[in-house]
Design an enzyme around this catalytic site. Structure first.
Site, mmCIF file in Angstrom:
data_model
loop_
_atom_site.group_PDB
_atom_site.id
_atom_site.type_symbol
_atom_site.label_atom_id
_atom_site.label_comp_id
_atom_site.label_asym_id
_atom_site.label_seq_id
_atom_site.Cartn_x
_atom_site.Cartn_y
_atom_site.Cartn_z
ATOM 1 N N LYS A 1 80.245 82.825 32.713
ATOM 2 C CA LYS A 1 80.297 82.452 34.138
ATOM 3 C C LYS A 1 79.454 81.200 34.354
ATOM 4 C CE LYS A 1 80.773 83.939 38.726
ATOM 5 N NZ LYS A 1 79.703 84.044 39.695
ATOM 6 N N SER B 1 80.439 77.269 45.547
ATOM 7 C CA SER B 1 79.231 77.744 46.226
ATOM 8 C C SER B 1 78.182 76.627 46.299
ATOM 9 C CB SER B 1 78.662 78.958 45.495
ATOM 10 O OG SER B 1 78.451 78.641 44.134
ATOM 11 N N LEU C 1 76.523 89.121 49.165
ATOM 12 C CA LEU C 1 76.921 90.157 48.202
ATOM 13 C C LEU C 1 76.139 91.453 48.411
ATOM 14 C CD1 LEU C 1 77.666 88.657 44.693
ATOM 15 C CD2 LEU C 1 79.194 89.154 46.567
ATOM 16 N N ARG D 1 78.392 84.663 54.580
ATOM 17 C CA ARG D 1 77.812 85.162 55.829
ATOM 18 C C ARG D 1 78.403 84.385 57.001
ATOM 19 N NH1 ARG D 1 71.371 85.742 55.341
ATOM 20 N NH2 ARG D 1 71.459 84.089 53.800
ATOM 21 N N GLU E 1 71.399 76.526 43.303
ATOM 22 C CA GLU E 1 70.896 77.274 42.144
ATOM 23 C C GLU E 1 70.975 76.413 40.871
ATOM 24 O OE1 GLU E 1 71.447 81.933 43.019
ATOM 25 O OE2 GLU E 1 73.366 80.893 42.899
ATOM 26 N N ALA F 1 81.981 86.639 48.817
ATOM 27 C CA ALA F 1 81.628 86.977 50.203
ATOM 28 C C ALA F 1 80.795 85.837 50.765
ATOM 29 C CB ALA F 1 80.828 88.270 50.257
ATOM 30 N N ASN G 1 80.668 77.693 36.021
ATOM 31 C CA ASN G 1 79.944 77.115 37.164
ATOM 32 C C ASN G 1 79.380 75.733 36.825
ATOM 33 O OD1 ASN G 1 78.863 80.375 38.122
ATOM 34 N ND2 ASN G 1 80.338 79.122 39.195
HETATM 35 N N1 LIG Z 1 78.349 85.052 47.718
HETATM 36 C C1 LIG Z 1 79.181 85.123 46.695
HETATM 37 O O1 LIG Z 1 80.415 85.111 46.872
HETATM 38 C C2 LIG Z 1 78.654 85.228 45.294
HETATM 39 C C3 LIG Z 1 77.301 85.153 45.026
HETATM 40 N N2 LIG Z 1 76.863 85.307 43.725
HETATM 41 C C4 LIG Z 1 75.444 85.224 43.429
HETATM 42 O O2 LIG Z 1 74.768 86.334 44.027
HETATM 43 C C5 LIG Z 1 73.428 85.984 44.364
HETATM 44 C C6 LIG Z 1 73.210 86.291 45.843
HETATM 45 O O3 LIG Z 1 74.049 85.415 46.559
HETATM 46 P P1 LIG Z 1 74.479 85.603 48.078
HETATM 47 O O4 LIG Z 1 74.650 87.040 48.404
HETATM 48 O O5 LIG Z 1 75.619 84.688 48.300
HETATM 49 O O6 LIG Z 1 73.177 85.028 48.806
HETATM 50 P P2 LIG Z 1 72.810 85.021 50.358
HETATM 51 O O7 LIG Z 1 72.015 83.783 50.598
HETATM 52 O O8 LIG Z 1 74.005 85.275 51.206
HETATM 53 O O9 LIG Z 1 71.852 86.278 50.506
HETATM 54 C C7 LIG Z 1 70.593 86.337 49.912
HETATM 55 C C8 LIG Z 1 69.751 87.276 50.740
HETATM 56 O O10 LIG Z 1 68.505 87.471 50.075
HETATM 57 C C9 LIG Z 1 67.529 87.598 51.085
HETATM 58 N N3 LIG Z 1 66.181 87.410 50.540
HETATM 59 C C10 LIG Z 1 65.709 86.440 49.727
HETATM 60 N N4 LIG Z 1 64.408 86.633 49.452
HETATM 61 C C11 LIG Z 1 64.053 87.764 50.124
HETATM 62 C C12 LIG Z 1 62.833 88.488 50.249
HETATM 63 N N5 LIG Z 1 61.719 88.098 49.616
HETATM 64 N N6 LIG Z 1 62.819 89.599 51.024
HETATM 65 C C13 LIG Z 1 63.929 90.008 51.669
HETATM 66 N N7 LIG Z 1 65.123 89.371 51.582
HETATM 67 C C14 LIG Z 1 65.173 88.260 50.824
HETATM 68 C C15 LIG Z 1 67.920 86.535 52.093
HETATM 69 O O11 LIG Z 1 67.267 86.805 53.287
HETATM 70 P P3 LIG Z 1 67.098 85.725 54.466
HETATM 71 O O12 LIG Z 1 68.406 85.723 55.177
HETATM 72 O O13 LIG Z 1 65.968 86.304 55.232
HETATM 73 O O14 LIG Z 1 66.792 84.424 53.797
HETATM 74 C C16 LIG Z 1 69.430 86.764 52.133
HETATM 75 O O15 LIG Z 1 69.746 87.776 53.070
HETATM 76 C C17 LIG Z 1 73.295 84.481 44.044
HETATM 77 O O16 LIG Z 1 72.697 84.299 42.791
HETATM 78 C C18 LIG Z 1 74.752 84.007 44.025
HETATM 79 O O17 LIG Z 1 74.961 82.867 43.210
HETATM 80 C C19 LIG Z 1 77.714 85.553 42.691
HETATM 81 C C20 LIG Z 1 79.043 85.647 42.915
HETATM 82 C C21 LIG Z 1 79.632 85.439 44.203
HETATM 83 C C1 LIG Z 2 84.304 80.115 40.204
HETATM 84 C C2 LIG Z 2 83.703 79.287 41.335
HETATM 85 C C3 LIG Z 2 83.603 77.857 40.915
HETATM 86 C C4 LIG Z 2 84.665 79.457 42.482
HETATM 87 O O1 LIG Z 2 84.401 78.626 43.550
HETATM 88 C C5 LIG Z 2 82.338 79.832 41.650
HETATM 89 O O2 LIG Z 2 81.912 80.827 41.082
HETATM 90 C C6 LIG Z 2 81.421 79.172 42.599
HETATM 91 O O3 LIG Z 2 81.873 78.468 43.502
HETATM 92 O O4 LIG Z 2 80.196 79.354 42.425
#
Ligand SMILES: NC(=O)C1=CN([C@@H]2O[C@H](COP(=O)(O)OP(=O)(O)OC[C@H]3O[C@@H](n4cnc5c(N)ncnc54)[C@H](OP(=O)(O)O)[C@@H]3O)[C@@H](O)[C@H]2O)C=CC1
Ligand SMILES: CC(C)(CO)C(=O)C(=O)O
Length: 300
Positions: free
Chosen positions: A179, A247, A7, A127, A259, A125, A183
């Site tokens: 949310k 997730s 994200l 990776r 989480e 999103a 979840n």
């Molecule tokens: N992905 C999604 O579709 C969704 C995600 N979310 C929520 O958003 C939040 C982020 O998720 P998401 O983007 O998927 O997570 P990711 O694991 O894809 O990304 C997290 C990033 O944080 C970095 N990071 C962690 N600690 C540090 C630090 N101390 N210094 C620098 N970088 C750091 C990691 O780096 P490194 O690679 O070096 O470990 C990684 O690049 C979560 O709480 C998730 O539940 C909510 C809705 C949708």
């Molecule tokens: C809404 C749902 C359950 C969609 O997959 C989600 O937010 C997750 O996977 O964390």
């Protein structure tokens, strides 16, 4: 931006693409070298890939921070905030983009000299590789103040300019709780049954008591709604995301930390604190912890 993952990467790519100044704060020199080796961040959306040389640094080289998006996992948020503290200027705006509850207030008390806002995101999103982000679903980013009522900041216009979907809410807690409830209802069951979201469509016998208890918890936290509303909303999300792996299931399959502590763990702790007996939720939490423990994954 700290948290150049799924994200965070999505936000950074759009800000950079709109010509707005953005800098990624990477974990250490090793990550920075890997980022430079990859020639920056790549974003694939609608089958179109773009490569973006977004400036990046480590915290030691970061400029004084006046506005920050913290987009790491909930369990990384407090350790990151402790590292960030000396670099974040007094009164800086800090957006906390974490799922679940618990991490936001913990970070705000570490960064007590900053102005922390919470974001509840329904965007998707993932990776493809370390610095290649795949956009995976349109959604909304609800933004709001953690404690006091306040007006939306003028810089939300910059998010609009960058095509980052956003909406201000005076009640971010309700968004985060709703949310969290979805979840808690969906993710653990997909892990326990190792199934897609859609395969839960026939699990009404398991979903019903969990939604009923989550609804009690939401009400106790000032979030209105009936058990029937929550069950219907859960079933709607299950249908809308039928082909998705939750997730949490993705994390478990990849042997990554989940989480859980900020979702079901937070819900069960809050229920205990309020002396609410929620046995179905408690049982789900215990089954999930057991499932994680036998796979050698953290249970918190
Ligand atoms: N992905 C999604 O579709 C969704 C995600 N979310 C929520 O958003 C939040 C982020 O998720 P998401 O983007 O998927 O997570 P990711 O694991 O894809 O990304 C997290 C990033 O944080 C970095 N990071 C962690 N600690 C540090 C630090 N101390 N210094 C620098 N970088 C750091 C990691 O780096 P490194 O690679 O070096 O470990 C990684 O690049 C979560 O709480 C998730 O539940 C909510 C809705 C949708
Ligand atoms: C809404 C749902 C359950 C969609 O997959 C989600 O937010 C997750 O996977 O964390």
């Amino acid at each position: 931006m700290l948290g150049a993952g799924s994200l965070g990467g999505l936000w950074a790519a759009r800000l950079y693409g709109a010509g707005l100044p953005v800098c990624l704060i990477l974990r250490d020199q090793v990550r920075l070298a890997a980022y430079q080796e990859a020639s920056g961040l790549s974003l694939t959306s609608a089958e179109r890939a773009v490569s973006l040389p977004i400036p990046a640094c480590t915290l030691a080289d970061a400029p004084p921070i006046r506005r920050l998006l913290l987009a790491c996992k909930a369990y990384d948020a407090v350790p990151a905030a402790l590292d960030l503290k000396p670099y974040v200027q007094t009164g800086a705006d800090v957006l906390l983009l974490q799922n679940g509850l618990g991490s936001q207030h913990a970070v705000a008390s570490v960064l007590d000299h900053a102005h922390c806002l919470a974001v509840s995101s329904t965007e998707g999103a993932f990776r493809r590789s370390a610095f290649h982000i795949q956009a995976a679903g349109a959604g909304q980013n609800w933004i709001g103040a953690l404690t006091h009522h306040e007006s939306p900041p003028s810089w939300l216009e910059e998010l609009d300019a960058a095509n980052i979907p956003n909406a201000w809410t005076d009640d971010i807690a309700t968004r985060l709780w709703r949310k969290l409830a979805l979840n808690c209802a969906i993710n653990p069951l997909t892990v326990l049954h190792d199934c897609t979201n859609g395969q839960l469509a026939t699990s009404t016998d398991e979903l019903e008591p969990v939604c009923a208890e989550l609804s009690v918890l939401l009400n106790a936290n000032g979030v209105p709604g009936t058990p029937e509303d929550l069950l219907a909303e859960t079933q709607r999300v299950i249908t809308a995301t039928a082909h998705n792996l939750s997730s949490m299931l993705q994390d478990v399959r990849a042997a990554r930390r989940t989480e859980i502590a900020y979702l079901l763990g937070y819900a069960c702790t809050d229920a205990q604190r309020r002396h609410l007996a929620l046995p179905a939720l408690q049982n789900l939490h215990e089954r999930l912890r057991h499932h994680l423990a036998v796979r050698g994954l953290p249970v918190d």
